[in-house]
Structure formats: structure tokens, C-alpha cells
Design an enzyme around this catalytic site. Structure first.
Site, PDB file in Angstrom:
ATOM      1  CB  THR A  85      -0.886   0.028   1.263  1.00  0.00           C
ATOM      2  OG1 THR A  85      -1.703  -1.137   1.250  1.00  0.00           O
ATOM      3  CG2 THR A  85      -1.780   1.254   1.322  1.00  0.00           C
ATOM      4  NE  ARG A 113      -9.743  -7.537   2.034  1.00  0.00           N
ATOM      5  CZ  ARG A 113      -9.024  -6.410   2.075  1.00  0.00           C
ATOM      6  NH1 ARG A 113      -8.428  -5.963   0.996  1.00  0.00           N
ATOM      7  NH2 ARG A 113      -8.896  -5.741   3.197  1.00  0.00           N
ATOM      8  CB  VAL A 114     -13.553  -3.583  -2.052  1.00  0.00           C
ATOM      9  CG1 VAL A 114     -13.218  -2.103  -1.942  1.00  0.00           C
ATOM     10  CG2 VAL A 114     -13.789  -3.965  -3.511  1.00  0.00           C
ATOM     11  N   GLY A 115     -10.960  -3.412   0.187  1.00  0.00           N
ATOM     12  CA  GLY A 115     -10.588  -2.963   1.529  1.00  0.00           C
ATOM     13  C   GLY A 115     -10.962  -1.505   1.756  1.00  0.00           C
ATOM     14  CG  ASP A 116      -8.470   0.514   4.481  1.00  0.00           C
ATOM     15  OD1 ASP A 116      -8.056  -0.642   4.232  1.00  0.00           O
ATOM     16  OD2 ASP A 116      -7.711   1.481   4.671  1.00  0.00           O
ATOM     17  CB  THR A 136      -1.320   1.412   5.366  1.00  0.00           C
ATOM     18  OG1 THR A 136      -1.033   0.109   4.845  1.00  0.00           O
ATOM     19  CG2 THR A 136      -0.350   1.696   6.514  1.00  0.00           C
ATOM     20  N   GLY A 137      -3.221  -0.798   6.544  1.00  0.00           N
ATOM     21  CA  GLY A 137      -3.437  -1.839   7.553  1.00  0.00           C
ATOM     22  C   GLY A 137      -4.619  -2.721   7.194  1.00  0.00           C
ATOM     23  N   GLY A 139      -7.931  -3.641   6.399  1.00  0.00           N
ATOM     24  CA  GLY A 139      -9.103  -2.912   5.918  1.00  0.00           C
ATOM     25  C   GLY A 139     -10.376  -3.259   6.667  1.00  0.00           C
TER      26      GLY A 139
HETATM   27  N1  ASP Z   1      -5.643  -1.414   3.830  1.00  0.00           N
HETATM   28  C1  ASP Z   1      -5.386  -2.300   2.732  1.00  0.00           C
HETATM   29  C2  ASP Z   1      -6.585  -3.210   2.519  1.00  0.00           C
HETATM   30  O1  ASP Z   1      -7.172  -3.657   3.495  1.00  0.00           O
HETATM   31  C3  ASP Z   1      -4.145  -3.139   2.910  1.00  0.00           C
HETATM   32  C4  ASP Z   1      -2.946  -2.415   3.485  1.00  0.00           C
HETATM   33  O2  ASP Z   1      -2.926  -1.217   3.639  1.00  0.00           O
HETATM   34  O3  ASP Z   1      -1.949  -3.099   3.772  1.00  0.00           O
HETATM   35  O4  ASP Z   1      -6.881  -3.510   1.394  1.00  0.00           O
END
Ligand code: ASP
Length: 234
Positions: A85, A113-116, A136-137, A139
Site C-alpha cells: 500500500t 474483496r475491497v478494503g478500506d 494502511t493496515g 481494511g
Molecule cells: N488497507 C489495505 C486493505 O485492506 C491493505 C494495506 O494497507 O496493507 O486492502
């Protein structure tokens, strides 16, 4: 690899995003273009068609893997899924703040799949009075905490971005499990960041600096500030 990316600016709150896209070299550039259009969040084939129609560079999914992954690929070995990310916050000379976030999601995520990262308020936010944030992290945990908006709101009352980022990280830890990090920038150009993951690579530069500061963990920045204070007092 499926990608999500979005961008938002503080002056008019224009924003744009693409989710679950494949074959785009620079999904964040497509998100930037969508900021001028409606609809503002395009998924999968719709986003890919928009990108093609507007002349954006397309690529093979294998063009987006790193050197080590490519070596496995060329030896026809299993390619380790290691998405990354990249988030960015910026302030221009006119006082406009922008946040952008682009991601390959999480390891081995299922198609669809869709994250944040491309969700305004979760993976990114910008407010002209308060500041801008990219996160980041995990989601699935960042979304219910609306982490980017939570962090930006904590900038009210002239709170320093470092303190606001730390507070947002504490709120995240109290409410959900998982890892998250955020970078924050306020209208005065002050920078802040925090993470509860082991590391988070961060670089920043302000008009008062002649080269960027680069760190892989918050602790290394704190140590370097301590060193600076010690060397100044000597
Ligand atoms: N936040 C991102 C997601 O969940 C992944 C990441 O930032 O590492 O898609």
C-alpha cells in the site's frame, strides 16, 4: 492482483476512486481523473473500461510484481502474494490539501474483496480546516473505525498531527483488533504519523527541510529527534 486506489482534495471535497481493478499501471492516476467526473467510484471492468477510454496505460498483472516475485515467476515457481500500500498526503502553495491511497489489498485476498484504501473516510480523507490523512493496515478493521476521518477530526483545536495520529491509533486499538497506521498533515504543513504494526515505512519533506526524512518505524524518528536534541545541546 486486484488494486484499489482513491484521491480526495480539501478545497471542494472532490474525490475519485477505483476498486477491484486489474491491468492498470497507475490506478491512482485513474482515480485522479475520476475526481472530475461522475460516477466517482468505479469497480472492476467499469473502471478498466474508463481507464482505456481515457488513454491510461494498461499492463499485464505480472508487470506489477517486484524483482523477487518476478524471479519466482520466471522459474515457474509459486509467486508469493505480497501486496503493498502506498499513501500520500500533500499541501500545496494555495493551502489545498490532498490525500491519496493505492493498494494491492491483503495477501491472498479473494477476487472481489475491497478494503478500506479507496473508501473516503476510511483509507483517506482531506478537510481544508483540519488536515489530510492516508491509512494502511487491516481494511476490515479500519472501515468500521472510519480511521482517516477519525484521525482528521482529532486535529481540531490545533492539535499537533503527531498527537492526533497517536490518539487515532489508540482509538483503533481500543475498538478493533488488527494493525493500522496513518499519516497526517495539517494546513500549517505539520506532519504526524503513528502505527500499531511492527513497522511502517514513511518519508516526508517540508519547505524547511533540504532532504526528506525517511523512517521504517515511529521509534526510529523519536530516537533521531532525541539525538538531534543531544547534539544541539552539546
Ligand atoms: N488497507 C489495505 C486493505 O485492506 C491493505 C494495506 O494497507 O496493507 O486492502
Amino acid at each position: 492482483m486486484y488494486l484499489d486506489a482513491a484521491m480526495i482534495e480539501s478545497k471542494t471535497l472532490a474525490w475519485g476512486g477505483v476498486v477491484a481493478v486489474r491491468g492498470l499501471s497507475h490506478p491512482i492516476s485513474v482515480a485522479r481523473k475520476i475526481m472530475e467526473e461522475k460516477p466517482r467510484l468505479l469497480a472492476s471492468e467499469g473502471a478498466e473500461r474508463f481507464a482505456r477510454d481515457h488513454g491510461f496505460q494498461m499492463c499485464k498483472p505480472t508487470d506489477l510484481i517486484d524483482y523477487e516475485q518476478r524471479q519466482h515467476f520466471e522459474k515457474q515457481e509459486a509467486v508469493i502474494d505480497r501486496p503493498a500500500t502506498v499513501g500520500c498526503v500533500a499541501l500545496d502553495a494555495n493551502g489545498i490539501l490532498v490525500a491519496g491511497t493505492s493498494t494491492g489489498g491483503v495477501a491472498n485476498q479473494p477476487p472481489g474483496r475491497v478494503g478500506d484504501s479507496a473508501l473516503v473516510g476510511c483509507g483517506l480523507y482531506a478537510d481544508g480546516q483540519l488536515g489530510a490523512c492516508s491509512t494502511t493496515g487491516d481494511g476490515e478493521s479500519i472501515i468500521p473505525v472510519v480511521l482517516a476521518k477519525t484521525a482528521v477530526d482529532l486535529l481540531s483545536g490545533d492539535r499537533h498531527p503527531d498527537e492526533a495520529a497517536q490518539m487515532a491509533s489508540e482509538i483503533f486499538k481500543q475498538k478493533v483488533t488488527g494493525e493500522a497506521g496513518c499519516i497526517l498533515l495539517d494546513p500549517q504543513g505539520r506532519v504526524g504519523w503513528a502505527h500499531n504494526s511492527q513497522g511502517m515505512a514513511v518519508a516526508y519533506i517540508t519547505s524547511a527541510m533540504d532532504k526528506p526524512a525517511v523512517f521504517t518505524r515511529k521509534e526510529s524518528e523519536l530516537y533521531s529527534q532525541k539525538d538531534l536534541l543531544v547534539s544541539r545541546s552539546n
